[in-house]
Write a protein that holds these residues in place. Structure first.
Motif, PDB file in Angstrom:
ATOM      1  N   UNK A 178      -0.803  -6.616 -65.713  1.00  0.00           N
ATOM      2  CA  UNK A 178       0.303  -6.827 -66.672  1.00  0.00           C
ATOM      3  C   UNK A 178       0.483  -8.105 -67.746  1.00  0.00           C
ATOM      4  N   UNK A 179       0.140  -8.058 -68.958  1.00  0.00           N
ATOM      5  CA  UNK A 179       0.333  -9.210 -69.986  1.00  0.00           C
ATOM      6  C   UNK A 179       1.468  -8.649 -70.879  1.00  0.00           C
ATOM      7  N   UNK A 180       2.310  -9.626 -70.961  1.00  0.00           N
ATOM      8  CA  UNK A 180       3.526  -9.222 -71.842  1.00  0.00           C
ATOM      9  C   UNK A 180       4.162 -10.534 -72.235  1.00  0.00           C
ATOM     10  N   UNK A 181       4.377 -10.610 -73.561  1.00  0.00           N
ATOM     11  CA  UNK A 181       5.211 -11.795 -73.972  1.00  0.00           C
ATOM     12  C   UNK A 181       4.321 -12.906 -75.022  1.00  0.00           C
ATOM     13  N   UNK A 182       5.101 -13.629 -75.688  1.00  0.00           N
ATOM     14  CA  UNK A 182       4.577 -14.309 -76.418  1.00  0.00           C
ATOM     15  C   UNK A 182       3.979 -15.839 -75.812  1.00  0.00           C
TER      16      UNK A 182
END
Length: 407
Positions: A148-152
């Motif tokens: 999972x890749x999420x965010x700034x």
């Protein structure tokens, strides 16, 4: 069953023969059969010369932001040293810490979030050991969030122990891959050898690995905790309780003044509009932390529980938690005032979110909602950029869902 880097090493203990080596590990540094790393290797005839512990200490005893101390391991008599003391300087070991050693073995269970401090400790210890002429082995373990890749990506100037490297909040890397990512292009990488897992793929759930879940830190007791943590940790930046001092840290959220029904209703309303937080339920409840924020007081709030589908976006969930709390009780919403991981000149929320956009948008209330939405939409660009940047360091193939997210 997945074989971790430690399992592979215990199958070839002769690799340690004649080495004066140290272990950087903690309570979750165990074999697939549940044997602590230093005991397993000692039983196999390869006793370490020293033990190093990250935040919470080698045995995972201390609470967050409490200095850990060294001593002597009661089982082996090996000296124990702390890499988390009572000052910011203690977080970065000096090369002299590894004097007399020729090998540092790093085995830490990460949870896949930018805030979790073990990654910074692993990288900084590897750099110091390499500078001392010491070889480094990184024994790999699964990321409980998979790929999972999420965010700034954090902005320049907001680096800290809870945001040491330029990754999204959920980076989708194992610890070995993260060390490779940070050290890529540096001389230190030449001193590091990586022990990948066997049988692990990025789309696997933890349950599919066949490995036991051993709490890697005092407030990470279950897989549910780990899966919610990238959002739940944001509550640390406020005066609300994130459930520390209870048996359900990061699953409980509240304060004495909050109305549980109003908060749950506000979040359920947002849930109908935001697909990424539909994988969680909001149970209105009361709880009483036994220590830390609001210790001994009855708090109103919610308990988070996970449903089977759709996949949760935990970081987005954390932002929505803060926004709902602000909307329900703006007069009582307060940011953390105490120092956060030794930083006193920047708000904790800015360190966690990697900038001040989120804080300013939340403080503007309803007038800042569009700014908040625009900022969260900008994560997609950062996520795509990071997937490209991380590709050269991957030790395992990307999950199909992550490959589909690339441009």
């Amino acid at each position: 069953m997945v074989s971790t880097g430690l399992d592979r090493l215990t199958a070839a203990p002769e690799r340690l023969a004649g080495r004066r080596y140290a272990i950087l590990g903690h309570g979750a540094s165990v074999t697939s059969k549940g044997e602590p790393i230093h005991l397993a290797l000692s039983r196999l005839g390869q006793r370490p010369s020293a033990l190093f512990g990250p935040e919470h200490g080698f045995y995972g005893v201390e609470q967050d932001m409490v200095a850990a101390h060294g001593g002597q391991d009661p089982w082996t008599g090996v000296p124990v040293f702390s890499l988390y003391g009572d000052s910011e300087q203690s977080l970065r070991p000096e090369p002299a810490s590894f004097s007399g050693l020729d090998l540092l073995v790093i085995d830490l269970q990460d949870v896949g979030s930018r805030y979790y401090t073990y990654a910074a400790t692993a990288v900084w210890a590897a750099q110091a050991a390499a500078a001392a002429g010491c070889e480094v082995w990184v024994l790999d373990r699964p990321n409980p969030l998979g790929g999972t890749v999420e965010g700034n990506l954090p902005e320049s100037g907001f680096e800290s122990f809870v945001g040491a490297f330029r990754t999204p909040v959920c980076h989708g890397l194992t610890l070995a891959e993260l060390v490779r990512f940070v050290l890529a292009g540096t001389g230190a990488l030449e001193a590091v050898d990586f022990w990948p897992m066997e049988g692990w793929s990025r789309e696997m759930s933890w349950e599919e690995t066949g490995l036991p879940w051993i709490a890697p830190s005092p407030n990470m007791p279950t897989l549910t905790t780990a899966r919610i943590y990238p959002g739940g940790c944001l509550v640390e930046a406020t005066e609300f309780s994130e459930g520390r001092g209870t048996t359900r840290p990061f699953q409980l959220f509240g304060a004495p003044h909050l109305d549980p029904l109003a908060l749950a209703a506000r979040l359920e309303q947002r849930q109908r509009q935001v697909p990424g937080i539909r994988g969680v339920g909001f149970l209105p409840t009361y709880f009483r932390p036994q220590f830390q924020k609001h210790g001994g007081q009855r708090c109103g709030g919610i308990e988070l529980w996970l449903s089977s589908s759709p996949p949760l976006e935990p970081y987005r969930l954390g932002i929505e938690l803060l926004a709902a709390a602000w909307e329900c009780s703006p007069e009582n919403f307060a940011w953390r005032q105490a120092p956060y991981e030794f930083v006193i000149d920047r708000p904790a929320i800015d360190l966690l979110t990697g900038g001040d956009t989120c804080r300013h948008a939340l403080e503007a209330g309803s007038e800042g909602r569009q700014e908040l939405e625009d900022w969260m939409q900008s994560w997609r660009r950062d996520e795509q950029e990071f997937r490209q940047l991380r590709r050269p360091v991957l030790l395992y193939e990307d999950a199909p869902s992550e490959r589909e997210g690339e441009v």
